[in-house]
Each structure stands twice: as structure tokens, then as C-alpha cells.
Motif scaffolding. Sequence first.
Motif, PDB file in Angstrom:
ATOM      1  N   SER A 185       0.374  -4.019 -11.035  1.00 50.14           N
ATOM      2  CA  SER A 185       0.693  -2.701 -10.480  1.00 50.14           C
ATOM      3  C   SER A 185       0.141  -2.634  -9.065  1.00 50.14           C
ATOM      4  CB  SER A 185       0.096  -1.584 -11.352  1.00 50.14           C
ATOM      5  OG  SER A 185      -1.309  -1.645 -11.324  1.00 50.14           O
ATOM      6  N   TYR A 186       0.611  -1.660  -8.299  1.00 53.40           N
ATOM      7  CA  TYR A 186       0.124  -1.451  -6.938  1.00 53.40           C
ATOM      8  C   TYR A 186       0.265   0.024  -6.603  1.00 53.40           C
ATOM      9  CZ  TYR A 186       5.123  -1.742  -5.743  1.00 53.40           C
ATOM     10  OH  TYR A 186       6.465  -1.550  -5.681  1.00 53.40           O
ATOM     11  N   HIS A 187      -0.357   0.444  -5.485  1.00 50.96           N
ATOM     12  CA  HIS A 187      -0.325   1.853  -5.096  1.00 50.96           C
ATOM     13  C   HIS A 187       0.513   2.062  -3.836  1.00 50.96           C
ATOM     14  CE1 HIS A 187      -3.812   2.030  -7.782  1.00 50.96           C
ATOM     15  NE2 HIS A 187      -3.430   3.283  -7.956  1.00 50.96           N
ATOM     16  N   ILE A 188       1.190   3.206  -3.814  1.00 49.17           N
ATOM     17  CA  ILE A 188       1.927   3.635  -2.631  1.00 49.17           C
ATOM     18  C   ILE A 188       1.543   5.077  -2.331  1.00 49.17           C
ATOM     19  CG2 ILE A 188       3.861   2.058  -3.029  1.00 49.17           C
ATOM     20  CD1 ILE A 188       5.463   4.405  -4.143  1.00 49.17           C
ATOM     21  N   VAL A 189       1.760   5.469  -1.087  1.00 51.73           N
ATOM     22  CA  VAL A 189       1.520   6.847  -0.656  1.00 51.73           C
ATOM     23  C   VAL A 189       2.838   7.398  -0.129  1.00 51.73           C
ATOM     24  CG1 VAL A 189       0.244   8.342   0.915  1.00 51.73           C
ATOM     25  CG2 VAL A 189      -0.879   6.325  -0.059  1.00 51.73           C
ATOM     26  N   ILE A 190       3.204   8.593  -0.565  1.00 55.68           N
ATOM     27  CA  ILE A 190       4.423   9.226  -0.061  1.00 55.68           C
ATOM     28  C   ILE A 190       4.097   9.853   1.287  1.00 55.68           C
ATOM     29  CG2 ILE A 190       6.197  10.979  -0.470  1.00 55.68           C
ATOM     30  CD1 ILE A 190       5.626  10.621  -3.497  1.00 55.68           C
ATOM     31  N   ARG A 191       4.724   9.361   2.344  1.00 57.18           N
ATOM     32  CA  ARG A 191       4.438   9.830   3.702  1.00 57.18           C
ATOM     33  C   ARG A 191       5.366  10.955   4.149  1.00 57.18           C
ATOM     34  NH1 ARG A 191       1.788   5.332   6.941  1.00 57.18           N
ATOM     35  NH2 ARG A 191      -0.173   5.193   5.804  1.00 57.18           N
ATOM     36  N   SER A 192       6.631  10.900   3.721  1.00 49.96           N
ATOM     37  CA  SER A 192       7.554  11.988   4.067  1.00 49.96           C
ATOM     38  C   SER A 192       8.625  12.085   2.992  1.00 49.96           C
ATOM     39  CB  SER A 192       8.197  11.773   5.438  1.00 49.96           C
ATOM     40  OG  SER A 192       9.099  10.687   5.414  1.00 49.96           O
ATOM     41  N   LEU A 193       9.254  13.254   2.934  1.00 49.70           N
ATOM     42  CA  LEU A 193      10.270  13.505   1.925  1.00 49.70           C
ATOM     43  C   LEU A 193      11.320  14.434   2.518  1.00 49.70           C
ATOM     44  CD1 LEU A 193       9.611  14.356  -1.764  1.00 49.70           C
ATOM     45  CD2 LEU A 193      11.192  15.713  -0.456  1.00 49.70           C
ATOM     46  N   LEU A 229      12.770   9.266   1.052  1.00 54.63           N
ATOM     47  CA  LEU A 229      11.320   9.214   1.201  1.00 54.63           C
ATOM     48  C   LEU A 229      10.906   8.094   2.134  1.00 54.63           C
ATOM     49  CD1 LEU A 229      11.946   9.812  -2.070  1.00 54.63           C
ATOM     50  CD2 LEU A 229       9.492  10.005  -2.052  1.00 54.63           C
ATOM     51  N   THR A 230       9.785   8.292   2.778  1.00 57.91           N
ATOM     52  CA  THR A 230       9.087   7.214   3.458  1.00 57.91           C
ATOM     53  C   THR A 230       7.821   6.992   2.665  1.00 57.91           C
ATOM     54  OG1 THR A 230       9.951   7.846   5.625  1.00 57.91           O
ATOM     55  CG2 THR A 230       7.984   6.449   5.598  1.00 57.91           C
ATOM     56  N   ILE A 231       7.615   5.761   2.242  1.00 56.83           N
ATOM     57  CA  ILE A 231       6.419   5.440   1.470  1.00 56.83           C
ATOM     58  C   ILE A 231       5.602   4.398   2.230  1.00 56.83           C
ATOM     59  CG2 ILE A 231       7.433   5.992  -0.769  1.00 56.83           C
ATOM     60  CD1 ILE A 231       7.802   2.915  -1.191  1.00 56.83           C
ATOM     61  N   TYR A 232       4.313   4.414   1.977  1.00 55.13           N
ATOM     62  CA  TYR A 232       3.399   3.412   2.535  1.00 55.13           C
ATOM     63  C   TYR A 232       2.925   2.543   1.388  1.00 55.13           C
ATOM     64  CZ  TYR A 232      -0.827   1.350   4.456  1.00 55.13           C
ATOM     65  OH  TYR A 232      -1.808   0.471   4.855  1.00 55.13           O
ATOM     66  N   ILE A 233       3.165   1.250   1.495  1.00 55.12           N
ATOM     67  CA  ILE A 233       2.763   0.291   0.469  1.00 55.12           C
ATOM     68  C   ILE A 233       1.416  -0.286   0.896  1.00 55.12           C
ATOM     69  CG2 ILE A 233       3.410  -1.798  -0.796  1.00 55.12           C
ATOM     70  CD1 ILE A 233       6.357  -1.140   0.179  1.00 55.12           C
ATOM     71  N   GLU A 234       0.375   0.112   0.188  1.00 51.08           N
ATOM     72  CA  GLU A 234      -0.985  -0.240   0.585  1.00 51.08           C
ATOM     73  C   GLU A 234      -1.222  -1.740   0.658  1.00 51.08           C
ATOM     74  OE1 GLU A 234      -3.607   1.830  -2.069  1.00 51.08           O
ATOM     75  OE2 GLU A 234      -3.259   3.759  -1.072  1.00 51.08           O
ATOM     76  N   GLU A 235      -0.822  -2.481  -0.369  1.00 52.27           N
ATOM     77  CA  GLU A 235      -1.155  -3.906  -0.395  1.00 52.27           C
ATOM     78  C   GLU A 235      -0.403  -4.713   0.662  1.00 52.27           C
ATOM     79  OE1 GLU A 235       1.364  -6.307  -3.807  1.00 52.27           O
ATOM     80  OE2 GLU A 235      -0.488  -5.363  -4.388  1.00 52.27           O
ATOM     81  N   ASP A 236       0.727  -4.202   1.141  1.00 51.53           N
ATOM     82  CA  ASP A 236       1.486  -4.880   2.195  1.00 51.53           C
ATOM     83  C   ASP A 236       1.215  -4.286   3.573  1.00 51.53           C
ATOM     84  OD1 ASP A 236       2.645  -6.474   0.255  1.00 51.53           O
ATOM     85  OD2 ASP A 236       4.439  -5.223   0.091  1.00 51.53           O
ATOM     86  N   ASP A 237       0.513  -3.143   3.630  1.00 57.14           N
ATOM     87  CA  ASP A 237       0.227  -2.426   4.871  1.00 57.14           C
ATOM     88  C   ASP A 237       1.515  -2.190   5.669  1.00 57.14           C
ATOM     89  OD1 ASP A 237      -1.326  -1.097   6.778  1.00 57.14           O
ATOM     90  OD2 ASP A 237      -1.643  -2.929   7.943  1.00 57.14           O
ATOM     91  N   GLU A 238       2.529  -1.637   4.964  1.00 56.32           N
ATOM     92  CA  GLU A 238       3.798  -1.358   5.631  1.00 56.32           C
ATOM     93  C   GLU A 238       4.458  -0.112   5.050  1.00 56.32           C
ATOM     94  OE1 GLU A 238       6.160  -4.908   4.922  1.00 56.32           O
ATOM     95  OE2 GLU A 238       7.192  -3.923   3.287  1.00 56.32           O
ATOM     96  N   GLU A 239       5.286   0.495   5.894  1.00 53.72           N
ATOM     97  CA  GLU A 239       6.074   1.645   5.457  1.00 53.72           C
ATOM     98  C   GLU A 239       7.478   1.181   5.096  1.00 53.72           C
ATOM     99  OE1 GLU A 239       4.325   5.609   7.624  1.00 53.72           O
ATOM    100  OE2 GLU A 239       6.192   4.772   8.369  1.00 53.72           O
ATOM    101  N   GLN A 240       8.115   1.955   4.224  1.00 55.34           N
ATOM    102  CA  GLN A 240       9.479   1.641   3.808  1.00 55.34           C
ATOM    103  C   GLN A 240      10.211   2.952   3.556  1.00 55.34           C
ATOM    104  OE1 GLN A 240      10.498  -0.199  -0.229  1.00 55.34           O
ATOM    105  NE2 GLN A 240      10.314  -1.975   1.128  1.00 55.34           N
ATOM    106  N   GLN A 241      11.472   3.004   3.942  1.00 55.48           N
ATOM    107  CA  GLN A 241      12.309   4.165   3.664  1.00 55.48           C
ATOM    108  C   GLN A 241      13.162   3.855   2.447  1.00 55.48           C
ATOM    109  OE1 GLN A 241      12.110   3.064   7.080  1.00 55.48           O
ATOM    110  NE2 GLN A 241      10.493   4.585   7.227  1.00 55.48           N
TER     111      GLN A 241
END
Length: 88
Positions: free
Chosen positions: A66-74, A10-22
Motif C-alpha cells: 500500500s502507499y499514501h496519496i494526498v488530494i491536492r485539488s478537486l 483530481l490532482t493527487i500527490y503520490i508521496e513515495e514517488d514525490d510527484e503529482e498526477q491528474q
Amino acid sequence: DDRAELFDKLTIYIEEDDEEQQLRIVTTLRQNALKGLISKESPVGRAVLGHRVGDRVRVEVNENYSYHIVIRSLEKGTDDDSLEISAY
């Protein structure tokens, strides 16, 4: 199925850090956060399992944070024996 499952990448977007992570969802014996191998039992692993691309999910670290992430790709994955068992 287009929902996140064990061994998916997955590629996720971490809202509070404004960054993507695989990352890749793996079993606890194969986890290695430095290599992006995230246990299905970790806060992020538990949060994304069963969700789809575009879903915004809450990651509960503990009762106070807690924090929120968005799933960008799978990308669907399988246990292909390329993952080492972690040494403890």
C-alpha cells in the motif's frame, strides 16, 4: 458537496514517488489509465472516493503493498458523454 465523487477531476500527490498526477474518476467501462481515467473500483479510485482536498489516504494495492496519496485539488465533474466506452 466537496467530497470526491464519480466523474470528478483530481490532482493527487503520490508521496513515495514525490510527484503529482491528474486523474478523473470514471466507471469501469470508461477507464483508461494512460489518459488519466481511473475506475472507481481501482485501488486509487476506491481510496479517494468520499475524501476532500487535503486528505491523506491510503491506497491498498494488495494485502502486501500500500502507499499514501494526498488530494491536492478537486474539480466537480459530470458524465458529459465526452468519455469513450473502453474496448476490450
